[in-house]
Scaffold this motif. Sequence first.
Motif, PDB file in Angstrom:
ATOM      1  N   UNK A 210       0.839  -1.204   0.000  1.00 57.96           N
ATOM      2  CA  UNK A 210       0.000   0.000   0.000  1.00 57.96           C
ATOM      3  C   UNK A 210       0.873   1.253   0.000  1.00 57.96           C
ATOM      4  N   UNK A 211       1.908   1.248   0.841  1.00 52.23           N
ATOM      5  CA  UNK A 211       2.811   2.401   0.932  1.00 52.23           C
ATOM      6  C   UNK A 211       3.455   2.710  -0.422  1.00 52.23           C
ATOM      7  N   UNK A 212       3.863   1.655  -1.140  1.00 49.45           N
ATOM      8  CA  UNK A 212       4.571   1.872  -2.408  1.00 49.45           C
ATOM      9  C   UNK A 212       3.629   2.173  -3.571  1.00 49.45           C
ATOM     10  N   UNK A 213       2.341   1.807  -3.420  1.00 54.73           N
ATOM     11  CA  UNK A 213       1.385   2.038  -4.505  1.00 54.73           C
ATOM     12  C   UNK A 213       1.054   0.789  -5.300  1.00 54.73           C
ATOM     13  N   UNK A 214       1.070  -0.359  -4.638  1.00 57.90           N
ATOM     14  CA  UNK A 214       0.766  -1.622  -5.322  1.00 57.90           C
ATOM     15  C   UNK A 214      -0.661  -1.615  -5.874  1.00 57.90           C
ATOM     16  N   UNK A 215      -0.820  -2.219  -7.049  1.00 61.72           N
ATOM     17  CA  UNK A 215      -2.136  -2.316  -7.663  1.00 61.72           C
ATOM     18  C   UNK A 215      -2.545  -3.768  -7.903  1.00 61.72           C
ATOM     19  N   UNK A 216      -1.657  -4.710  -7.555  1.00 65.35           N
ATOM     20  CA  UNK A 216      -1.974  -6.122  -7.787  1.00 65.35           C
ATOM     21  C   UNK A 216      -1.907  -6.902  -6.478  1.00 65.35           C
ATOM     22  N   UNK A 217      -2.703  -7.964  -6.382  1.00 60.20           N
ATOM     23  CA  UNK A 217      -2.713  -8.774  -5.161  1.00 60.20           C
ATOM     24  C   UNK A 217      -1.825 -10.007  -5.301  1.00 60.20           C
ATOM     25  N   UNK A 218      -1.464 -10.328  -6.526  1.00 59.25           N
ATOM     26  CA  UNK A 218      -0.517 -11.423  -6.745  1.00 59.25           C
ATOM     27  C   UNK A 218       0.342 -11.058  -7.955  1.00 59.25           C
ATOM     28  N   UNK A 219       1.517 -11.656  -8.020  1.00 57.12           N
ATOM     29  CA  UNK A 219       2.423 -11.295  -9.119  1.00 57.12           C
ATOM     30  C   UNK A 219       2.865 -12.531  -9.901  1.00 57.12           C
ATOM     31  N   UNK A 220       3.099 -12.329 -11.188  1.00 57.50           N
ATOM     32  CA  UNK A 220       3.535 -13.414 -12.074  1.00 57.50           C
ATOM     33  C   UNK A 220       4.985 -13.752 -11.777  1.00 57.50           C
ATOM     34  N   UNK A 221       5.274 -15.046 -11.688  1.00 60.02           N
ATOM     35  CA  UNK A 221       6.627 -15.450 -11.310  1.00 60.02           C
ATOM     36  C   UNK A 221       7.390 -16.134 -12.420  1.00 60.02           C
TER      37      UNK A 221
ATOM     38  N   UNK B  19      10.082  -7.746  -1.725  1.00 56.63           N
ATOM     39  CA  UNK B  19      10.155  -7.682  -3.187  1.00 56.63           C
ATOM     40  C   UNK B  19       8.779  -7.864  -3.824  1.00 56.63           C
ATOM     41  N   UNK B  20       7.961  -8.721  -3.234  1.00 58.27           N
ATOM     42  CA  UNK B  20       6.622  -8.962  -3.801  1.00 58.27           C
ATOM     43  C   UNK B  20       5.764  -7.698  -3.718  1.00 58.27           C
TER      44      UNK B  20
ATOM     45  N   UNK C 278       7.188 -10.813 -15.842  1.00 51.32           N
ATOM     46  CA  UNK C 278       7.373 -11.670 -14.663  1.00 51.32           C
ATOM     47  C   UNK C 278       8.779 -11.487 -14.096  1.00 51.32           C
ATOM     48  N   UNK C 279       8.884 -11.505 -12.767  1.00 49.95           N
ATOM     49  CA  UNK C 279      10.170 -11.274 -12.110  1.00 49.95           C
ATOM     50  C   UNK C 279      10.845 -12.559 -11.664  1.00 49.95           C
ATOM     51  N   UNK C 280      12.043 -12.375 -11.084  1.00 50.60           N
ATOM     52  CA  UNK C 280      12.741 -13.505 -10.451  1.00 50.60           C
ATOM     53  C   UNK C 280      12.213 -13.642  -9.019  1.00 50.60           C
ATOM     54  N   UNK C 281      10.926 -13.627  -8.888  1.00 53.91           N
ATOM     55  CA  UNK C 281      10.256 -13.733  -7.589  1.00 53.91           C
ATOM     56  C   UNK C 281       9.722 -15.149  -7.517  1.00 53.91           C
ATOM     57  N   UNK C 282      10.608 -16.094  -7.197  1.00 50.61           N
ATOM     58  CA  UNK C 282      10.222 -17.503  -7.209  1.00 50.61           C
ATOM     59  C   UNK C 282       9.769 -17.943  -5.816  1.00 50.61           C
ATOM     60  N   UNK C 283       9.172 -19.138  -5.784  1.00 50.56           N
ATOM     61  CA  UNK C 283       8.658 -19.678  -4.521  1.00 50.56           C
ATOM     62  C   UNK C 283       9.804 -20.095  -3.600  1.00 50.56           C
TER      63      UNK C 283
ATOM     64  N   UNK D  32       1.156 -20.539  -7.070  1.00 49.64           N
ATOM     65  CA  UNK D  32      -0.177 -21.007  -7.464  1.00 49.64           C
ATOM     66  C   UNK D  32      -0.486 -20.413  -8.822  1.00 49.64           C
ATOM     67  N   UNK D  33      -0.728 -21.280  -9.812  1.00 48.42           N
ATOM     68  CA  UNK D  33      -0.963 -20.805 -11.188  1.00 48.42           C
ATOM     69  C   UNK D  33       0.138 -19.884 -11.665  1.00 48.42           C
ATOM     70  N   UNK D  34       1.368 -20.159 -11.257  1.00 45.10           N
ATOM     71  CA  UNK D  34       2.479 -19.324 -11.711  1.00 45.10           C
ATOM     72  C   UNK D  34       2.592 -17.978 -11.020  1.00 45.10           C
ATOM     73  N   UNK D  35       1.807 -17.781  -9.954  1.00 47.05           N
ATOM     74  CA  UNK D  35       1.827 -16.486  -9.253  1.00 47.05           C
ATOM     75  C   UNK D  35       2.195 -16.670  -7.780  1.00 47.05           C
ATOM     76  N   UNK D  36       2.722 -15.614  -7.181  1.00 48.36           N
ATOM     77  CA  UNK D  36       2.888 -15.566  -5.722  1.00 48.36           C
ATOM     78  C   UNK D  36       1.975 -14.469  -5.191  1.00 48.36           C
ATOM     79  N   UNK D  37       1.375 -14.724  -4.026  1.00 43.52           N
ATOM     80  CA  UNK D  37       0.525 -13.709  -3.393  1.00 43.52           C
ATOM     81  C   UNK D  37       1.376 -12.615  -2.773  1.00 43.52           C
ATOM     82  N   UNK D  38       0.900 -11.383  -2.866  1.00 46.63           N
ATOM     83  CA  UNK D  38       1.564 -10.249  -2.228  1.00 46.63           C
ATOM     84  C   UNK D  38       1.081 -10.197  -0.778  1.00 46.63           C
ATOM     85  N   UNK D  39       2.002 -10.179   0.184  1.00 48.96           N
ATOM     86  CA  UNK D  39       1.554 -10.125   1.594  1.00 48.96           C
ATOM     87  C   UNK D  39       0.726  -8.857   1.844  1.00 48.96           C
TER      88      UNK D  39
END
Length: 367
Positions: free
Chosen positions: A118-129, A299-300, A311-316, A332-339
């Motif tokens: 929220x502080x940074x301005x995120x617009x997505x709840x999960x990101x492509x990995x 990072x997420x 998609x980033x180097x944001x792996x599981x 999950x489905x190639x995505x990681x959830x943003x905390x």
Amino acid sequence: MISSIRLRRAHIDLVSPFRTSFGVETARDLLYIEVSGDGVIGWGECVAMSEPMYSSEYVDGCEEVLRRYMLPLVHRNTTAESFTDSVRGIRGHYMAKAVLETALLDFQLRRNGMSLGTFLGATQTRVRSGVSVGIQPSIDELLSVVQGYIDDGYLRIKLKIKPGFDLEPVRAVRTTFGDDLLLQVDANSAYQLSDAEHLAKLDQFNLLLIEQPLPEEQVASHAQLAKVVRTPMCLDESILSVEVAREALDSGACSIINIKPGRVGGYLEAKKIHDLCFERGVAVWCGGMLETGIGRAANLALAALPGFTLPGDTSASARYFARDVTSPFILRDGHLDVPTGPGIGIDPDLDYLDSITDRVDEIVLTK
Ligand code: OSB
Ligand code: MG
């Protein structure tokens, strides 16, 4: 108010050796900073490697410059923003600045109940990995490692390359997995401008980008190279600040940027680079430095900003560690959830973290 700062050194094994053009990593040598006060702890994870091979920074050096020059600048009321202003006079040492800035930022956001996203301005709840695949002993082994990651669901594959391990592995992966696979390469500065004609042979493989082919200081040479190679040029090591990012884009040295908060001094600078690129319609993606869950969580949050269109180097967690220091990040489905919790939104498992900790030093603040 901040009452104390702890500096924690720990170690964790990687599930498999990670080989790049600059060396091989089998474990992570960790440095965490914990900013505490009023019952809250803010966490930061240093991204520096054990040795100065990816960049001039290394983890023991980060500890030294933190202790000697940066921690003494922190007072009870220091904020991430005031800290970053106060270290402007210290040249370089981005990874050391970043770990302390991140711990301060996590501390103040947790106190305010606001997530880093929220502080940074995120617009997505999960990101492509995507996943970064190290140099393998043979092409057969490379194909089986890539197959494993595709089976896991990763949406993009990045192959590490070096002179002598470039055209053939890329050709093999492209031929085996087909034209639809999102594929890119990372040379970690292993080539010279005189290799331009050779690197142009990568153009036939329809790569998303080529990452940091030349040494980090040679931004102008990347602009020369980009005239010969059609594959989009992406910079990692060279991009140390928003000012360098602007010069690199203006000069045609790159058309895509890998943003790593640790490499640019922290999340505040990373956001500036994102904003510059977003304004110009330049794609960015979030890089990684084999972080544990603490660094990954942050990072997420960044990768959820609107300009992160690749998609980033944001792996599981499982791609790196048998057991992570936080609850694991799962693909999950190639995505990681943003905390979503306050600050970086996740806490380490302290019993486990203590079990891999070598030492902790506490600095009590008196003013
Ligand atoms: O160049 O992007 C890089 C890891 C360590 C140092 C440099 C790099 C990398 C990676 C792996 O490519 C990224 C990750 O999965 O964390
Ligand atoms: Mg890279």
